[in-house]
Design an enzyme around this catalytic site. Structure first.
Site, PDB file in Angstrom:
ATOM      1  N   PRO A   1      -3.043   7.920  -1.844  1.00  0.00           N
ATOM      2  CA  PRO A   1      -3.678   8.657  -2.945  1.00  0.00           C
ATOM      3  C   PRO A   1      -2.697   9.603  -3.657  1.00  0.00           C
ATOM      4  CG  PRO A   1      -4.868   8.988  -0.863  1.00  0.00           C
ATOM      5  CD  PRO A   1      -3.590   8.281  -0.538  1.00  0.00           C
TER       6      PRO A   1
ATOM      7  N   ARG B   1      -2.568 -11.706 -11.603  1.00  0.00           N
ATOM      8  CA  ARG B   1      -3.018 -12.226 -12.898  1.00  0.00           C
ATOM      9  C   ARG B   1      -1.888 -12.324 -13.913  1.00  0.00           C
ATOM     10  NH1 ARG B   1      -5.935  -9.583 -15.794  1.00  0.00           N
ATOM     11  NH2 ARG B   1      -7.498 -11.048 -16.511  1.00  0.00           N
TER      12      ARG B   1
ATOM     13  N   ASP C   1      -5.459 -10.020 -22.388  1.00  0.00           N
ATOM     14  CA  ASP C   1      -5.205  -9.028 -23.441  1.00  0.00           C
ATOM     15  C   ASP C   1      -6.178  -7.853 -23.436  1.00  0.00           C
ATOM     16  OD1 ASP C   1      -6.504 -11.242 -25.821  1.00  0.00           O
ATOM     17  OD2 ASP C   1      -5.155 -11.847 -24.192  1.00  0.00           O
TER      18      ASP C   1
ATOM     19  N   GLU D   1      -4.167   9.913   8.279  1.00  0.00           N
ATOM     20  CA  GLU D   1      -3.879  10.954   7.280  1.00  0.00           C
ATOM     21  C   GLU D   1      -2.612  10.648   6.499  1.00  0.00           C
ATOM     22  OE1 GLU D   1      -6.109  13.415   6.574  1.00  0.00           O
ATOM     23  OE2 GLU D   1      -7.254  12.260   8.056  1.00  0.00           O
TER      24      GLU D   1
HETATM   25  N1  4GX Z   1      -4.783   4.508  -3.540  1.00  0.00           N
HETATM   26  N2  4GX Z   1      -6.220   5.663   0.746  1.00  0.00           N
HETATM   27  C1  4GX Z   1      -4.387   5.477   2.338  1.00  0.00           C
HETATM   28  C2  4GX Z   1      -4.282   6.975   4.259  1.00  0.00           C
HETATM   29  C3  4GX Z   1      -3.275   7.881   3.644  1.00  0.00           C
HETATM   30  C4  4GX Z   1      -3.518   9.225   3.451  1.00  0.00           C
HETATM   31  C5  4GX Z   1      -2.519   9.997   2.892  1.00  0.00           C
HETATM   32  C6  4GX Z   1      -1.161   8.074   2.773  1.00  0.00           C
HETATM   33  C7  4GX Z   1      -1.339   9.428   2.578  1.00  0.00           C
HETATM   34  C8  4GX Z   1      -5.573   5.115  -1.602  1.00  0.00           C
HETATM   35  C9  4GX Z   1      -5.729   5.233  -2.990  1.00  0.00           C
HETATM   36  C10 4GX Z   1      -6.425   5.784  -0.593  1.00  0.00           C
HETATM   37  C11 4GX Z   1      -6.977   6.482   1.670  1.00  0.00           C
HETATM   38  C12 4GX Z   1      -5.277   4.742   1.379  1.00  0.00           C
HETATM   39  C13 4GX Z   1      -6.046   7.210   2.599  1.00  0.00           C
HETATM   40  N3  4GX Z   1      -2.100   7.310   3.299  1.00  0.00           N
HETATM   41  N4  4GX Z   1      -4.532   4.331  -1.397  1.00  0.00           N
HETATM   42  N5  4GX Z   1      -5.135   6.295   3.285  1.00  0.00           N
HETATM   43  N6  4GX Z   1      -6.642   5.955  -3.639  1.00  0.00           N
HETATM   44  O1  4GX Z   1      -7.329   6.469  -0.980  1.00  0.00           O
HETATM   45  O2  4GX Z   1      -4.045   3.951  -2.590  1.00  0.00           O
END
Ligand code: 4GX
Length: 232
Positions: free
Chosen positions: A88, A152, A167, A115
């Site tokens: 995230p 895609r 597009d 986490e």
């Molecule tokens: N876009 N998640 C990863 C574990 C985490 C937490 C902190 C790295 C740092 C997410 C998103 C996402 C939830 C995947 C937490 N990894 N990944 N996960 N939005 O929400 O890619």
């Protein structure tokens, strides 16, 4: 393109990758997806392999340890590989980024779990990408979204009929509404212009509808593009 997906749940991807367009793309060798279990790179203690531990400094949850993550990445990484960490905290995925990634020879996708990953493992990573401003329960979902939206753009993955769909976001505005049979559904008729066969008029109507909906639903997109002068 070859894609290696490193995660704690390789079984999670069966299903999304084994139906429809992504299945066909793999069958025709346009996509070669490999699922790698990070747990296979953990040091074994007795009969279990530890991949996570508690955070230094305290706080909730567990952190993926750097050794198994780095070893998993190194096991697949070659000179031409592009390593993406899904979390995230990354830059938000866009159509433009999907198109850029579709031109790579080899993608390595690292799915975050718990986490997150120990910061020192990120020296093996080229970029950090988020699929949106919300928190998932499972990093694998983000990798599925990235692979699907990116594939895609690989030439040949979409058939001729489907390719036009590309597009919609490329142009920076929404698609026009679509209609099929019947001509009248529960008292609502198909717009007359779509039945005229006048392709220039239909294109004009669709553009106008797409712009109007964009302006209503996502006004910020209008100000991104040269669409601005067309919104009257
Ligand atoms: N876009 N998640 C990863 C574990 C985490 C937490 C902190 C790295 C740092 C997410 C998103 C996402 C939830 C995947 C937490 N990894 N990944 N996960 N939005 O929400 O890619």
């Amino acid at each position: 393109m070859r894609v290696d997906i490193l995660s704690l749940f390789p079984e999670y991807f069966r299903g999304p990758f084994d139906v429809s367009i992504l299945k066909r793309a793999q069958g025709s060798k346009l996509l070669d997806i490999h699922l790698v279990d990070i747990r296979n790179f953990a040091a074994r203690k007795g009969n279990y392999a530890k991949v996570d531990d508690r955070p230094y400094g305290g706080g909730p949850g567990m952190i993926l340890m750097p050794e198994p993550v780095c070893e998993a990445i190194r096991s697949v990484k070659k000179e031409k590989s592009h390593v993406v960490y899904l979390s995230p905290q990354g830059k938000t995925l866009t159509a433009a980024k999907c198109q850029e990634l579709s031109q790579k020879e080899h993608l390595v996708l690292l799915c975050g779990h718990y986490e997150g990953v120990d910061e020192r493992a990120l020296k093996e990573v080229d970029e950090e990408i988020s699929i949106g401003d919300y928190v998932l329960t499972n990093g694998c979902l983000a990798a599925i979204v990235l692979v699907d939206a990116m594939a895609r753009f690989i030439p040949g993955v979409l058939g001729h009929e489907e390719a036009a769909g590309q597009d919609s976001f490329q142009e920076g505005i929404f698609d026009a509404p679509h209609y099929t049979r019947p001509e009248v559904f529960e008292g609502i008729a198909v717009p007359e212009v779509l039945k005229t066969g006048n392709h220039a008029e239909i294109a004009k109507w669709r553009r106008k509808q797409g712009l109007a909906k964009t302006k209503r639903v996502r006004p910020e997109l209008i100000f991104l593009k040269e669409n601005l002068d067309e919104t009257e």
